[in-house]
Design a protein around this motif. Structure first.
Motif, PDB file in Angstrom:
ATOM      1  N   UNK A  76       0.836  -1.213   0.000  1.00 13.34           N
ATOM      2  CA  UNK A  76       0.000   0.000   0.000  1.00 13.34           C
ATOM      3  C   UNK A  76       0.865   1.255   0.000  1.00 13.34           C
ATOM      4  N   UNK A  77       1.968   1.231   0.752  1.00 12.98           N
ATOM      5  CA  UNK A  77       2.857   2.396   0.791  1.00 12.98           C
ATOM      6  C   UNK A  77       3.540   2.627  -0.556  1.00 12.98           C
ATOM      7  N   UNK A  78       3.948   1.551  -1.220  1.00 11.66           N
ATOM      8  CA  UNK A  78       4.570   1.691  -2.548  1.00 11.66           C
ATOM      9  C   UNK A  78       3.560   2.312  -3.513  1.00 11.66           C
ATOM     10  N   UNK A  79       2.343   1.809  -3.504  1.00  8.53           N
ATOM     11  CA  UNK A  79       1.326   2.346  -4.400  1.00  8.53           C
ATOM     12  C   UNK A  79       1.044   3.813  -4.068  1.00  8.53           C
ATOM     13  N   UNK A  80       0.975   4.140  -2.793  1.00 11.74           N
ATOM     14  CA  UNK A  80       0.780   5.529  -2.362  1.00 11.74           C
ATOM     15  C   UNK A  80       1.905   6.410  -2.918  1.00 11.74           C
ATOM     16  N   UNK A  81       3.127   5.928  -2.825  1.00 10.31           N
ATOM     17  CA  UNK A  81       4.276   6.693  -3.322  1.00 10.31           C
ATOM     18  C   UNK A  81       4.200   6.904  -4.827  1.00 10.31           C
ATOM     19  N   UNK A 110      11.608 -10.685  -1.107  1.00  6.57           N
ATOM     20  CA  UNK A 110      12.315 -10.355  -2.342  1.00  6.57           C
ATOM     21  C   UNK A 110      11.400  -9.747  -3.404  1.00  6.57           C
ATOM     22  N   UNK A 111      10.224 -10.319  -3.598  1.00  6.66           N
ATOM     23  CA  UNK A 111       9.362  -9.794  -4.664  1.00  6.66           C
ATOM     24  C   UNK A 111       8.857  -8.395  -4.327  1.00  6.66           C
ATOM     25  N   UNK A 112       8.570  -8.123  -3.059  1.00  5.91           N
ATOM     26  CA  UNK A 112       8.137  -6.776  -2.672  1.00  5.91           C
ATOM     27  C   UNK A 112       9.312  -5.803  -2.789  1.00  5.91           C
ATOM     28  N   UNK A 113      10.500  -6.255  -2.420  1.00  5.97           N
ATOM     29  CA  UNK A 113      11.685  -5.401  -2.556  1.00  5.97           C
ATOM     30  C   UNK A 113      11.920  -5.062  -4.026  1.00  5.97           C
ATOM     31  N   UNK A 114      11.771  -6.039  -4.908  1.00 10.20           N
ATOM     32  CA  UNK A 114      11.944  -5.795  -6.348  1.00 10.20           C
ATOM     33  C   UNK A 114      10.918  -4.785  -6.840  1.00 10.20           C
ATOM     34  N   UNK A 115       9.674  -4.942  -6.398  1.00  8.14           N
ATOM     35  CA  UNK A 115       8.582  -4.030  -6.753  1.00  8.14           C
ATOM     36  C   UNK A 115       8.917  -2.611  -6.288  1.00  8.14           C
ATOM     37  N   UNK A 116       9.365  -2.467  -5.057  1.00  5.99           N
ATOM     38  CA  UNK A 116       9.702  -1.144  -4.505  1.00  5.99           C
ATOM     39  C   UNK A 116      10.890  -0.521  -5.235  1.00  5.99           C
TER      40      UNK A 116
END
Length: 175
Positions: A76-81, A110-116
């Protein structure tokens, strides 16, 4: 179902069918689950309804904090950003995306880190910091490979790296 048909070679933004996105938004407008809220924020973003997207993104982060997992909060924070990025608030988006990437890597998600990292790169790209964009895209590619991502996700990262290198080279030649 993916609404993404590809990525613009110059802006790196998602290419979508706006009518399909608008129809999907209308379909899920009243849904309150976290996945539906995340999807609605993304749809509002690609439909360029950024004021609505930001308001809903704030709500989505709050809901994730109250009822979701730590992974949900990061997503949610990544999308907000990304909404901040689309609105031109690059410094705020950079700070949020870097924090999300660091936390995800620290937890070995890892997958969330890659997304971010990928979105950190897209923010830097929009801010014309092509060196940072390139490094973030490279980190995303490394993490995507580590997580066993699909070829299309690896290709997206490679295309982003190439675009950042092209822009960086043009910037150096012009400067």
């Amino acid at each position: 179902m993916s609404f993404i048909q590809g990525y613009d070679q110059e802006t790196l933004r998602e290419l979508v069918d706006l009518d399909e996105c608008a129809a999907r938004l209308a379909e899920i407008e009243s849904q309150r689950s976290l996945p539906a809220l995340l999807e609605r924020v993304w749809l509002l973003k690609v439909l360029d309804r950024l004021d609505e997207a930001l308001k809903l993104a704030d709500e989505t982060v709050r809901q994730a904090r109250m009822a979701g997992t730590r992974k949900d909060v990061l997503r949610a924070r990544v999308l907000h950003a990304t909404i901040l990025q689309y609105r031109g608030a690059y410094a705020a988006a950079e700070q949020e995306l870097a924090a999300c990437a660091d936390e995800a890597e620290g937890q070995r998600w890892v997958s969330i880190a890659a997304f971010a990292h990928h979105h950190h790169g897209k923010n830097a790209y929009d801010a014309e910091d092509y060196e940072t964009a390139r490094e973030s895209f490279k980190r995303s590619l490394f993490l995507r490979r580590e997580s066993g991502a699909e070829d299309r996700d690896l290709e997206t990262a490679l295309l982003a790296i190439e675009a950042a290198e092209r822009r960086r080279t043009s910037q150096l030649v012009a400067g």
